[in-house]
Design an enzyme around this catalytic site. Structure first.
Site, PDB file in Angstrom:
ATOM      1  N   HIS A 104       0.801  -1.232   0.000  1.00  0.00           N
ATOM      2  CA  HIS A 104       0.000   0.000   0.000  1.00  0.00           C
ATOM      3  C   HIS A 104       0.831   1.278   0.000  1.00  0.00           C
ATOM      4  O   HIS A 104       0.526   2.224   0.748  1.00  0.00           O
ATOM      5  CB  HIS A 104      -0.952  -0.005   1.192  1.00  0.00           C
ATOM      6  CG  HIS A 104      -2.076  -1.002   1.086  1.00  0.00           C
ATOM      7  ND1 HIS A 104      -2.537  -1.490  -0.121  1.00  0.00           N
ATOM      8  CD2 HIS A 104      -2.827  -1.613   2.044  1.00  0.00           C
ATOM      9  CE1 HIS A 104      -3.541  -2.335   0.099  1.00  0.00           C
ATOM     10  NE2 HIS A 104      -3.722  -2.434   1.400  1.00  0.00           N
ATOM     11  N   HIS A 178      -9.552   2.580   1.070  1.00  0.00           N
ATOM     12  CA  HIS A 178      -9.518   1.398   1.935  1.00  0.00           C
ATOM     13  C   HIS A 178     -10.567   1.467   3.050  1.00  0.00           C
ATOM     14  O   HIS A 178     -10.302   1.093   4.190  1.00  0.00           O
ATOM     15  CB  HIS A 178      -8.120   1.238   2.541  1.00  0.00           C
ATOM     16  CG  HIS A 178      -7.713  -0.174   2.802  1.00  0.00           C
ATOM     17  ND1 HIS A 178      -8.257  -0.918   3.826  1.00  0.00           N
ATOM     18  CD2 HIS A 178      -6.827  -0.993   2.188  1.00  0.00           C
ATOM     19  CE1 HIS A 178      -7.693  -2.119   3.846  1.00  0.00           C
ATOM     20  NE2 HIS A 178      -6.835  -2.192   2.841  1.00  0.00           N
ATOM     21  N   SER A 179     -11.776   1.932   2.709  1.00  0.00           N
ATOM     22  CA  SER A 179     -12.851   1.942   3.703  1.00  0.00           C
ATOM     23  C   SER A 179     -13.340   0.527   3.976  1.00  0.00           C
ATOM     24  O   SER A 179     -13.444  -0.301   3.067  1.00  0.00           O
ATOM     25  CB  SER A 179     -14.020   2.799   3.214  1.00  0.00           C
ATOM     26  OG  SER A 179     -13.696   4.164   3.251  1.00  0.00           O
ATOM     27  N   TYR A 180     -13.632   0.277   5.250  1.00  0.00           N
ATOM     28  CA  TYR A 180     -14.238  -0.985   5.681  1.00  0.00           C
ATOM     29  C   TYR A 180     -15.731  -0.726   5.878  1.00  0.00           C
ATOM     30  O   TYR A 180     -16.132   0.030   6.766  1.00  0.00           O
ATOM     31  CB  TYR A 180     -13.654  -1.445   7.008  1.00  0.00           C
ATOM     32  CG  TYR A 180     -12.224  -1.911   6.990  1.00  0.00           C
ATOM     33  CD1 TYR A 180     -11.912  -3.253   7.217  1.00  0.00           C
ATOM     34  CD2 TYR A 180     -11.164  -1.020   6.808  1.00  0.00           C
ATOM     35  CE1 TYR A 180     -10.593  -3.689   7.244  1.00  0.00           C
ATOM     36  CE2 TYR A 180      -9.844  -1.450   6.830  1.00  0.00           C
ATOM     37  CZ  TYR A 180      -9.568  -2.783   7.051  1.00  0.00           C
ATOM     38  OH  TYR A 180      -8.259  -3.202   7.081  1.00  0.00           O
ATOM     39  N   GLU A 312     -11.931  -2.734  -2.644  1.00  0.00           N
ATOM     40  CA  GLU A 312     -10.833  -1.886  -3.111  1.00  0.00           C
ATOM     41  C   GLU A 312     -10.691  -1.970  -4.630  1.00  0.00           C
ATOM     42  O   GLU A 312      -9.959  -2.806  -5.160  1.00  0.00           O
ATOM     43  CB  GLU A 312      -9.525  -2.315  -2.441  1.00  0.00           C
ATOM     44  CG  GLU A 312      -9.567  -2.352  -0.924  1.00  0.00           C
ATOM     45  CD  GLU A 312      -8.375  -3.088  -0.349  1.00  0.00           C
ATOM     46  OE1 GLU A 312      -7.220  -2.753  -0.707  1.00  0.00           O
ATOM     47  OE2 GLU A 312      -8.580  -4.023   0.460  1.00  0.00           O
TER      48      GLU A 312
END
Length: 347
Positions: A104, A178-180, A312
């Site tokens: 990343h 990269h939101s969960y 993603e």
């Protein structure tokens, strides 16, 4: 439609949190630090407004955001094997930050810089444009790259991320967010009972260090087949060696067919929330929070494994080593341009 700016002081640093709100009461909050999305407030089927992403309770925890909660990822999302790549006959060495591999964007990727932010409001949307310039040699990458990332929220409850970048040298680039996501609302439960549908007939096989082997695997007759929809729990509880390698779940690259109107559908029956994803990216990493443990104090609760799912959208650094994969090469003076739209609704 409006946008609010809240100044913050975090460990001596001056940050801002921005909240974009539409006329329906939906809102998206994010930081100039890392472009990190800290909350997304949406209604359930009963009209209750709750947060549907994972975010820290204490902002200072974003300084050591090893799970990349909500962050912009770059210069290259995913793992670059052995922290090295070759371009135009030259070999580049990158800092390793996951064993011997580069993950990343490295220890100080785009998730760890303060972006310049300009708020934009129109009659039909509210948004922000984030700017950052990464100099030649940053984290070992070639080229000075000018980034422009736009966040836009509409009254249709669509949140769009537009990525643009241009480099003064040939380089490599693959950006994502990269939101969960957790559609139960305020993290009431894990995402195991979420229903997921992906327009993808192939995924990329991983080795024991989560590095792509170069093999594209058909999803048919496996727990990787989301073409007709299935529970996330199916893979988490699977004995498929690929699910075991990923830590009991998914951390895999799916190649989109681009045959459906949307690329991804995620829903949760109890809340009635539904999220659809539409993108011009070639593929997506599906990550089910397999490495998230109980060490993170989030806004609503302590973290646990499988508390969120990442969608993603991106290309893949596997293309550096194997032909036939979506490329991450960006030619000098060409514009990198990708868009992903997250639409929130109810069943």
């Amino acid at each position: 439609m409006n946008a609010i700016t809240t100044p913050l002081t975090v460990e001596g640093q001056s940050w801002n949190e921005y909240t974009l709100s539409n006329d329906n009461g939906m809102s998206v909050s994010f930081l100039d630090y890392g472009g990190i999305i800290t909350s997304i407030i949406t209604p359930d089927k009963h009209g209750n407004y709750e947060n549907v992403v994972l975010g820290f309770d204490n902002y200072k925890d974003y300084l050591n955001n090893s799970n990349y909660f909500g962050a912009l990822i770059g210069r290259v999302s995913g793992r670059i094997a052995n922290s090295t790549f070759s371009l135009n006959g030259k070999t580049y060495e990158l800092p390793a930050n996951e064993g011997k591999h580069h993950l990343h964007g490295g220890p100080v990727g785009l998730h760890g810089v303060i972006w310049q932010v300009e708020l934009i409001e129109t009659a039909t949307s509210t948004g922000a444009v984030l700017y950052h310039t990464s100099l030649d040699g940053d984290a070992g990458y070639p080229g000075t790259v000018k980034f422009k990332v736009s966040y836009t929220l509409t009254n249709d409850n669509e949140f769009t991320i537009d990525y643009e970048a241009i480099s003064d040298q040939d380089t490599i680039l693959s950006l994502t967010n990269h939101s969960y996501f957790n559609l139960t609302g305020n993290l009431k439960d894990t995402v195991l009972n979420h229903d997921l549908k992906i327009d993808a007939s192939q995924y990329v096989e991983l080795d024991h260090e989560l590095i792509p082997t170069g093999r594209l695997v058909p999803v048919a007759d496996t727990v990787f087949d989301f073409t007709k929809g299935r529970k996330i729990a199916d893979g988490v509880g699977s004995n498929d060696p690929q699910n075991k390698i990923a830590g009991d779940g998914y951390d895999h690259f799916f190649i989109f067919n681009h045959k459906e109107d949307v690329n991804v559908e995620l829903s949760e029956e109890t809340s009635g929330r539904k999220l659809t994803v539409k993108t011009n990216q070639p593929a997506m990493v599906l990550y089910t929070g397999n490495s998230v443990d109980d060490s993170c104090t989030l806004k609503e609760r302590q973290s646990v494994k499988h508390l969120g799912v990442c969608l993603e959208t991106q290309s893949t650094p596997a293309s550096l080593n194997y032909p036939g994969f979506p490329s991450i090469l960006l030619a000098k003076h060409e514009t990198y341009r990708h868009t992903t739209t997250f639409k929130f609704s109810t069943l």
